[in-house]
Design an enzyme around this catalytic site. Structure first.
Site, PDB file in Angstrom:
ATOM      1  N   ASP A  14       0.835  -1.210   0.000  1.00  0.00           N
ATOM      2  CA  ASP A  14       0.000   0.000   0.000  1.00  0.00           C
ATOM      3  C   ASP A  14       0.866   1.255   0.000  1.00  0.00           C
ATOM      4  O   ASP A  14       0.361   2.373  -0.124  1.00  0.00           O
ATOM      5  CB  ASP A  14      -1.002  -0.009   1.171  1.00  0.00           C
ATOM      6  CG  ASP A  14      -0.326  -0.032   2.529  1.00  0.00           C
ATOM      7  OD1 ASP A  14       0.915  -0.173   2.587  1.00  0.00           O
ATOM      8  OD2 ASP A  14      -1.041   0.097   3.545  1.00  0.00           O
ATOM      9  N   SER A  15       2.191   1.072   0.108  1.00  0.00           N
ATOM     10  CA  SER A  15       3.109   2.210  -0.059  1.00  0.00           C
ATOM     11  C   SER A  15       2.944   2.823  -1.448  1.00  0.00           C
ATOM     12  O   SER A  15       3.425   3.925  -1.696  1.00  0.00           O
ATOM     13  CB  SER A  15       4.556   1.759   0.160  1.00  0.00           C
ATOM     14  OG  SER A  15       4.855   0.624  -0.624  1.00  0.00           O
TER      15      SER A  15
ATOM     16  N   ASP B 163      -1.324  -6.198  -0.578  1.00  0.00           N
ATOM     17  CA  ASP B 163      -1.477  -5.545   0.729  1.00  0.00           C
ATOM     18  C   ASP B 163      -2.933  -5.157   0.970  1.00  0.00           C
ATOM     19  O   ASP B 163      -3.542  -4.473   0.133  1.00  0.00           O
ATOM     20  CB  ASP B 163      -0.629  -4.262   0.726  1.00  0.00           C
ATOM     21  CG  ASP B 163       0.181  -4.105   1.993  1.00  0.00           C
ATOM     22  OD1 ASP B 163       0.002  -4.899   2.930  1.00  0.00           O
ATOM     23  OD2 ASP B 163       0.993  -3.163   2.034  1.00  0.00           O
TER      24      ASP B 163
ATOM     25  N   LYS C 125      -1.415  -9.481   2.625  1.00  0.00           N
ATOM     26  CA  LYS C 125      -0.642  -9.059   3.805  1.00  0.00           C
ATOM     27  C   LYS C 125      -1.516  -8.108   4.614  1.00  0.00           C
ATOM     28  O   LYS C 125      -2.184  -7.237   4.035  1.00  0.00           O
ATOM     29  CB  LYS C 125       0.654  -8.355   3.397  1.00  0.00           C
ATOM     30  CG  LYS C 125       1.448  -7.839   4.607  1.00  0.00           C
ATOM     31  CD  LYS C 125       2.859  -7.407   4.241  1.00  0.00           C
ATOM     32  CE  LYS C 125       2.950  -6.040   3.607  1.00  0.00           C
ATOM     33  NZ  LYS C 125       2.423  -4.941   4.448  1.00  0.00           N
TER      34      LYS C 125
ATOM     35  N   GLU D   2      -1.624  -5.617   8.143  1.00  0.00           N
ATOM     36  CA  GLU D   2      -0.892  -4.947   9.232  1.00  0.00           C
ATOM     37  C   GLU D   2      -1.594  -5.169  10.567  1.00  0.00           C
ATOM     38  O   GLU D   2      -2.826  -5.094  10.650  1.00  0.00           O
ATOM     39  CB  GLU D   2      -0.805  -3.437   8.968  1.00  0.00           C
ATOM     40  CG  GLU D   2       0.108  -3.092   7.809  1.00  0.00           C
ATOM     41  CD  GLU D   2       0.325  -1.585   7.668  1.00  0.00           C
ATOM     42  OE1 GLU D   2      -0.049  -0.805   8.567  1.00  0.00           O
ATOM     43  OE2 GLU D   2       0.865  -1.193   6.616  1.00  0.00           O
TER      44      GLU D   2
ATOM     45  N   GLU E 111       8.863  -4.452  10.472  1.00  0.00           N
ATOM     46  CA  GLU E 111       9.337  -3.174   9.922  1.00  0.00           C
ATOM     47  C   GLU E 111       9.874  -2.259  11.022  1.00  0.00           C
ATOM     48  O   GLU E 111       9.181  -1.994  12.026  1.00  0.00           O
ATOM     49  CB  GLU E 111       8.179  -2.493   9.168  1.00  0.00           C
ATOM     50  CG  GLU E 111       8.578  -1.144   8.570  1.00  0.00           C
ATOM     51  CD  GLU E 111       7.616  -0.629   7.521  1.00  0.00           C
ATOM     52  OE1 GLU E 111       6.663  -1.347   7.136  1.00  0.00           O
ATOM     53  OE2 GLU E 111       7.822   0.520   7.071  1.00  0.00           O
TER      54      GLU E 111
HETATM   55  O1  KIV Z   1       3.552  -1.213   1.643  1.00  0.00           O
HETATM   56  C1  KIV Z   1       4.726  -1.586   1.692  1.00  0.00           C
HETATM   57  O2  KIV Z   1       5.561  -1.266   0.831  1.00  0.00           O
HETATM   58  C2  KIV Z   1       5.127  -2.425   2.810  1.00  0.00           C
HETATM   59  C3  KIV Z   1       6.591  -2.740   2.959  1.00  0.00           C
HETATM   60  C4  KIV Z   1       7.352  -1.547   3.339  1.00  0.00           C
HETATM   61  C5  KIV Z   1       6.817  -3.870   3.878  1.00  0.00           C
HETATM   62  O3  KIV Z   1       4.311  -2.846   3.568  1.00  0.00           O
END
Ligand code: KIV
Length: 262
Positions: free
Chosen positions: A42-43, A81, A110, A112, A179
């Site tokens: 999600d970055s 994500d 994934k 969080e 992280e």
């Molecule tokens: O969204 C992302 O890029 C991440 C990584 C930094 C682990 O969750």
């Protein structure tokens, strides 16, 4: 690489490499690289869309990018994500989000955090969808953390992260991103879990490493947090190439005879 290979790698002591990937053209390049696995993180809300945090990522945004990455990287294991609050809106909306990410081309999701959502995470696992956990600096909670800060520095915070990691393993997660935690905590969690840990700013003892592709390529030369290594000077390389093109256009050197149709 499939979901079972993560456990095998940990058993054999073989490290796992992961990079983020958000789009078709970089996915094509990475599909032919040696990297083990791709994270559509999600970055992308920050890197691709220019937002100041990952809070702005939506399920639709994530699904669009996962589909583009799948088209470019048909051979890679792709982690999708779950965006901001997607597992916090109740079971129905959470499962709709999981379905959207998996149908777009993800091999797993994934998620969080841990507290308050372990049941939903176990339900997703029981539904046949592999789940990767994510602890430490979980960027979707940046407002609660008061900024992007290293987590788990105090004994109490470290114990909490270790306990959450064990709870995620218990809930059925097949791997865990750690992280921005002290290297010693990264080592402790890695040693105490059977599932592999993938670190970003979590030291050298984790079972694998992940970096944001644009960060490791040096696309923002000024972005140099402690944990980041630049493997290229992308920003300068691209700017120099575009400036060379501009100069050739202005001077008339481009196009030349061989670049023209008869
Ligand atoms: O969204 C992302 O890029 C991440 C990584 C930094 C682990 O969750």
């Amino acid at each position: 690489m499939n979901v079972l290979d993560f456990a095998k790698r940990k058993c054999r002591g073989e490290k796992i490499s992961m990079v983020t990937c958000y789009d078709f053209w970089s996915a094509r390049i990475l599909n032919n690289s040696d990297v083990d696995t791709l994270l559509v993180g999600d970055s992308l809300a920050m890197v691709m869309h220019g937002y100041d945090s990952t809070v702005h990522a939506t399920v639709e945004m994530m699904a669009t990018h996962i589909a583009a990455v799948r088209r470019g990287a048909p051979d890679k294991f792709i982690i999708g994500d779950m965006p901001f609050l997607a597992v916090r809106k109740g079971l129905g909306p959470a499962m709709d989000a999981v379905a959207a990410l998996m149908q777009a081309g993800g091999n797993c999701v994934k998620i969080e955090g841990a507290a308050g959502q372990l049941d939903i995470m176990a339900h997703i696992v029981e539904s046949g969808v592999p789940v990767m956990g994510h602890l430490g600096l979980t960027p979707q909670s940046v407002e609660a953390f008061g900024g992007h800060k290293v987590q788990g520095r105090s004994e109490g915070d470290a114990a909490q992260i270790l306990q959450a990691a064990k709870a995620l393993q218990e809930a059925g997660c097949f791997a865990l991103v750690l992280e921005c935690v002290p290297a010693e905590l990264g080592r402790m969690v890695t040693e105490q879990l059977d599932i592999p840990t993938i670190g970003i700013g979590a030291g050298a003892a984790t079972d694998g490493q992940v970096l944001v592709l644009q960060d490791m390529l040096g696309m923002d030369g000024g972005f140099q947090p402690k944990f980041l290594r630049h493997y290229a000077a992308g920003e300068q390389t691209i700017a120099a190439a575009v400036n060379a093109y501009h100069a050739d256009v202005v001077s008339g050197a481009f196009p030349c005879q061989s670049e023209m149709y008869a």
